[in-house]
Design a protein around this motif. Structure first.
Motif, PDB file in Angstrom:
ATOM      1  N   ASP A   1      -7.012  -0.384 -10.269  1.00 17.74           N
ATOM      2  CA  ASP A   1      -7.315   1.008 -10.615  1.00 17.74           C
ATOM      3  C   ASP A   1      -6.059   1.845 -10.859  1.00 17.74           C
ATOM      4  O   ASP A   1      -6.161   3.063 -11.006  1.00 17.74           O
ATOM      5  N   LEU A   2      -4.878   1.218 -10.887  1.00 22.66           N
ATOM      6  CA  LEU A   2      -3.640   1.998 -10.990  1.00 22.66           C
ATOM      7  C   LEU A   2      -3.624   2.869 -12.234  1.00 22.66           C
ATOM      8  O   LEU A   2      -3.361   4.079 -12.160  1.00 22.66           O
ATOM      9  N   LEU A   3      -3.909   2.304 -13.379  1.00 22.42           N
ATOM     10  CA  LEU A   3      -3.847   3.093 -14.613  1.00 22.42           C
ATOM     11  C   LEU A   3      -4.868   4.225 -14.599  1.00 22.42           C
ATOM     12  O   LEU A   3      -4.565   5.357 -15.003  1.00 22.42           O
TER      13      LEU A   3
ATOM     14  N   PHE B   1      -0.688  -4.585 -18.043  1.00 22.35           N
ATOM     15  CA  PHE B   1      -0.571  -3.194 -17.616  1.00 22.35           C
ATOM     16  C   PHE B   1       0.154  -2.375 -18.675  1.00 22.35           C
ATOM     17  O   PHE B   1      -0.277  -1.261 -19.018  1.00 22.35           O
ATOM     18  N   ALA B   2       1.272  -2.891 -19.186  1.00 24.25           N
ATOM     19  CA  ALA B   2       2.063  -2.144 -20.158  1.00 24.25           C
ATOM     20  C   ALA B   2       1.251  -1.850 -21.414  1.00 24.25           C
ATOM     21  O   ALA B   2       1.303  -0.734 -21.960  1.00 24.25           O
ATOM     22  N   MET B   3       0.506  -2.828 -21.876  1.00 28.88           N
ATOM     23  CA  MET B   3      -0.291  -2.627 -23.087  1.00 28.88           C
ATOM     24  C   MET B   3      -1.332  -1.542 -22.876  1.00 28.88           C
ATOM     25  O   MET B   3      -1.494  -0.636 -23.713  1.00 28.88           O
ATOM     26  N   ARG B   4      -2.030  -1.592 -21.762  1.00 29.15           N
ATOM     27  CA  ARG B   4      -3.052  -0.578 -21.487  1.00 29.15           C
ATOM     28  C   ARG B   4      -2.423   0.802 -21.305  1.00 29.15           C
ATOM     29  O   ARG B   4      -2.971   1.806 -21.769  1.00 29.15           O
ATOM     30  N   ALA B   5      -1.260   0.845 -20.624  1.00 31.79           N
ATOM     31  CA  ALA B   5      -0.597   2.130 -20.397  1.00 31.79           C
ATOM     32  C   ALA B   5      -0.213   2.788 -21.719  1.00 31.79           C
ATOM     33  O   ALA B   5      -0.412   3.998 -21.915  1.00 31.79           O
ATOM     34  N   VAL B   6       0.319   1.992 -22.642  1.00 29.68           N
ATOM     35  CA  VAL B   6       0.704   2.538 -23.949  1.00 29.68           C
ATOM     36  C   VAL B   6      -0.529   3.035 -24.705  1.00 29.68           C
ATOM     37  O   VAL B   6      -0.508   4.103 -25.332  1.00 29.68           O
ATOM     38  N   LEU B   7      -1.618   2.284 -24.651  1.00 29.85           N
ATOM     39  CA  LEU B   7      -2.846   2.690 -25.337  1.00 29.85           C
ATOM     40  C   LEU B   7      -3.404   3.995 -24.776  1.00 29.85           C
ATOM     41  O   LEU B   7      -4.118   4.720 -25.475  1.00 29.85           O
ATOM     42  N   HIS B   8      -3.081   4.290 -23.528  1.00 29.20           N
ATOM     43  CA  HIS B   8      -3.604   5.510 -22.891  1.00 29.20           C
ATOM     44  C   HIS B   8      -2.544   6.606 -22.786  1.00 29.20           C
ATOM     45  O   HIS B   8      -2.671   7.518 -21.964  1.00 29.20           O
TER      46      HIS B   8
ATOM     47  N   ASP C   1       0.830  -1.206   0.000  1.00 29.78           N
ATOM     48  CA  ASP C   1       0.000   0.000   0.000  1.00 29.78           C
ATOM     49  C   ASP C   1       0.865   1.257   0.000  1.00 29.78           C
ATOM     50  O   ASP C   1       0.545   2.237  -0.690  1.00 29.78           O
ATOM     51  N   ALA C   2       1.950   1.224   0.762  1.00 31.57           N
ATOM     52  CA  ALA C   2       2.848   2.378   0.790  1.00 31.57           C
ATOM     53  C   ALA C   2       3.525   2.560  -0.561  1.00 31.57           C
ATOM     54  O   ALA C   2       3.701   3.702  -1.041  1.00 31.57           O
ATOM     55  N   LEU C   3       3.916   1.465  -1.218  1.00 27.77           N
ATOM     56  CA  LEU C   3       4.538   1.551  -2.535  1.00 27.77           C
ATOM     57  C   LEU C   3       3.558   2.115  -3.565  1.00 27.77           C
ATOM     58  O   LEU C   3       3.935   2.897  -4.447  1.00 27.77           O
ATOM     59  N   HIS C   4       2.294   1.727  -3.430  1.00 23.91           N
ATOM     60  CA  HIS C   4       1.264   2.247  -4.331  1.00 23.91           C
ATOM     61  C   HIS C   4       1.108   3.752  -4.137  1.00 23.91           C
ATOM     62  O   HIS C   4       1.061   4.523  -5.113  1.00 23.91           O
ATOM     63  N   ALA C   5       1.057   4.192  -2.882  1.00 20.76           N
ATOM     64  CA  ALA C   5       0.950   5.629  -2.597  1.00 20.76           C
ATOM     65  C   ALA C   5       2.185   6.377  -3.099  1.00 20.76           C
ATOM     66  O   ALA C   5       2.078   7.496  -3.616  1.00 20.76           O
ATOM     67  N   LEU C   6       3.355   5.754  -2.952  1.00 23.48           N
ATOM     68  CA  LEU C   6       4.588   6.361  -3.448  1.00 23.48           C
ATOM     69  C   LEU C   6       4.526   6.554  -4.959  1.00 23.48           C
ATOM     70  O   LEU C   6       4.904   7.613  -5.487  1.00 23.48           O
ATOM     71  N   THR C   7       4.033   5.558  -5.672  1.00 25.95           N
ATOM     72  CA  THR C   7       3.920   5.649  -7.123  1.00 25.95           C
ATOM     73  C   THR C   7       3.038   6.813  -7.543  1.00 25.95           C
ATOM     74  O   THR C   7       3.390   7.598  -8.435  1.00 25.95           O
ATOM     75  N   LEU C   8       1.900   6.958  -6.887  1.00 31.08           N
ATOM     76  CA  LEU C   8       0.979   8.040  -7.236  1.00 31.08           C
ATOM     77  C   LEU C   8       1.607   9.406  -6.972  1.00 31.08           C
ATOM     78  O   LEU C   8       1.490  10.326  -7.797  1.00 31.08           O
TER      79      LEU C   8
ATOM     80  N   VAL D   1       9.294   7.556 -14.181  1.00 30.86           N
ATOM     81  CA  VAL D   1       8.968   7.199 -12.801  1.00 30.86           C
ATOM     82  C   VAL D   1       9.045   5.692 -12.665  1.00 30.86           C
ATOM     83  O   VAL D   1       8.578   4.953 -13.548  1.00 30.86           O
ATOM     84  N   ASN D   2       9.633   5.219 -11.567  1.00 29.57           N
ATOM     85  CA  ASN D   2       9.739   3.786 -11.318  1.00 29.57           C
ATOM     86  C   ASN D   2       8.437   3.238 -10.730  1.00 29.57           C
ATOM     87  O   ASN D   2       7.864   3.837  -9.819  1.00 29.57           O
ATOM     88  N   LEU D   3       8.015   2.093 -11.238  1.00 29.97           N
ATOM     89  CA  LEU D   3       6.849   1.411 -10.687  1.00 29.97           C
ATOM     90  C   LEU D   3       7.297   0.162  -9.944  1.00 29.97           C
ATOM     91  O   LEU D   3       8.033  -0.664 -10.491  1.00 29.97           O
ATOM     92  N   ALA D   4       6.855   0.027  -8.700  1.00 27.57           N
ATOM     93  CA  ALA D   4       7.122  -1.213  -7.975  1.00 27.57           C
ATOM     94  C   ALA D   4       6.249  -2.316  -8.559  1.00 27.57           C
ATOM     95  O   ALA D   4       5.065  -2.104  -8.847  1.00 27.57           O
ATOM     96  N   GLY D   5       6.855  -3.489  -8.752  1.00 26.95           N
ATOM     97  CA  GLY D   5       6.150  -4.577  -9.426  1.00 26.95           C
ATOM     98  C   GLY D   5       4.807  -4.915  -8.822  1.00 26.95           C
ATOM     99  O   GLY D   5       3.829  -5.155  -9.539  1.00 26.95           O
ATOM    100  N   HIS D   6       4.722  -4.942  -7.499  1.00 23.64           N
ATOM    101  CA  HIS D   6       3.473  -5.343  -6.847  1.00 23.64           C
ATOM    102  C   HIS D   6       2.343  -4.355  -7.115  1.00 23.64           C
ATOM    103  O   HIS D   6       1.170  -4.722  -7.048  1.00 23.64           O
ATOM    104  N   THR D   7       2.687  -3.101  -7.427  1.00 20.03           N
ATOM    105  CA  THR D   7       1.629  -2.122  -7.670  1.00 20.03           C
ATOM    106  C   THR D   7       0.920  -2.383  -8.993  1.00 20.03           C
ATOM    107  O   THR D   7      -0.175  -1.857  -9.215  1.00 20.03           O
TER     108      THR D   7
END
Length: 397
Positions: A244-246, A281-288, A202-209, A233-239
């Protein structure tokens, strides 16, 4: 020009199982102006370290019944804080393997000398050698506090610093990698090694945002200096498993009106751990409208087939494969192969951890697109990064 006064070594120990070689190297050090002692065996080394730790240890790789790898363990057990210079008649690949084993053992390797070497070679190495880090200068070891990152987020201790990325063809700053720091009220500025390994998901997710939001805001200021700045920006793998990350990243981009394409860095090891999640995730991120970078390539031993599943536009070669590529034929070959691989995937290739001009020129010759590392700048707070970028832009007209 560097001189003898630049050598910050007051005591030296030479270890070689051949007594005549020991005497020769001791004499060379004395001619340079340093106090030195020669030893030939492991028991002599242990006895010498019990008396005092020298600033410098010149260590041969082959030591009769012993060897440098065993000596690394002795030095580690004795908490040796000086520098070790490796000496050998073996070829460069063996010396580089020994260097990496020594560093993995926690020994500061000050350089490599191929036998036979001249006094001038020894002096040049000593002049260029960074000062050893003493225990009084070293940061206090990080406490294993899994709540440190969350506490920093809650108390607003989190900062984001930026390490410039340099376009090799044009020799100019084109963007930067965002790197988290904690400004602790008692322990000072802490690097990710102090808080990421034990952090919760959860902390890594908050850090990413927060990192993405800060990078988009920094991009708006950087746009006044650079056309279309590229921040990553670095993304932690677990995030990547957050459904809802994207959507959250897109929402941040809309709120701060981010303009340029943000690069999201996913480590090679995270791709290996869950290639399906990384792919989706990567595919959706590129599409957006985001871009994907494979970070620390070369550290996870991924197969090319796994890479084929990820729509990446940047391949970042891990620093241990870049450092020393100018003098290690095998590292150079790996770098060359990485360039061909990345370009065949129509991706830009980035060299991380560039610290000297020789490695830089080798990467340029091999066709790397971008580089980053201490040779140009350490990670900088935003204001300093903006000044650094403006200064480089002004100097290049």
């Amino acid at each position: 020009m560097s001189t003898l006064s630049d050598i910050e070594v007051s005591s030296a120990l030479v270890m070689d199982d051949q007594a005549d070689v020991c005497r020769l190297v001791v004499r060379q050090l004395e001619q340079i102006g340093l106090s030195a002692t020669g030893i030939c065996t492991k028991p002599e080394l242990v006895a010498a370290l019990e008396r005092a730790h020298p600033d410098l240890l010149l260590l041969d790789l082959s030591l009769g019944e012993s060897d440098a790898i065993e000596i690394f363990r002795v030095l580690s057990e004795q908490r040796y804080e000086g520098r070790a210079v490796l000496m050998s008649g073996h070829g460069a690949p063996i010396l580089e393997h020994a260097r990496r084993i020594g560093e993995r053992s926690g020994i500061a390797i000050g350089g490599i000398l191929r036998k036979p070497f001249r006094r001038q070679d020894l002096q040049a190495l000593l002049v260029d050698m960074p000062s050893p880090v003493r225990s009084s200068d070293a940061p206090a070891p990080a406490e294993d506090d899994p709540m440190l990152l969350q506490t920093a987020i809650d108390r607003n201790w989190l900062e984001f610093w930026y390490q410039p990325k340099i376009n090799l063809k044009e020799n100019r700053v084109v963007g930067a990698e965002s790197l988290a720091r904690i400004r602790h009220p008692e322990r000072g500025v802490l690097s990710p090694a102090a808080f990421l390994p034990s952090a919760g998901v959860d902390a890594l997710h908050a850090l990413t945002l927060q990192a993405v939001e800060s990078a988009f805001l920094a991009e708006r200021r950087l746009s006044a200096v650079l056309p279309q700045p590229r921040l990553s920006v670095n993304l932690a793998g677990h995030t990547l498993h957050y459904p809802d990350l994207l959507a959250q990243l897109k929402e941040i981009r809309d709120i701060v009106e981010g303009g340029s394409q943000m690069i999201l860095e996913v480590t090679e090891s995270d791709v290996i751990e869950d290639v399906i999640a990384a792919q989706e995730f990567a595919m959706r991120a590129v599409l957006h409208g985001f871009a994907i970078s494979i970070d620390d390539f070369g550290s996870g031993y991924s197969t090319f087939e796994r890479l084929r599943r990820i729509p990446f536009s940047e391949l970042k070669l891990e620093r241990s494969l870049v450092d020393g590529c100018s003098r290690d034929r095998q590292l150079r070959s790996i770098c060359q192969a990485a360039v061909q691989l990345g370009h065949d995937f129509e991706a830009e290739v980035v060299g991380e951890g560039v610290e000297d001009i020789a490695d830089l020129e080798t990467l340029r010759e091999l066709g790397f697109d971008l580089v980053q590392g201490f040779h140009f700048a350490r990670p900088l707070p935003l204001e300093e990064f903006l000044k650094y970028t403006a200064s480089r832009q002004d100097s290049q007209g």
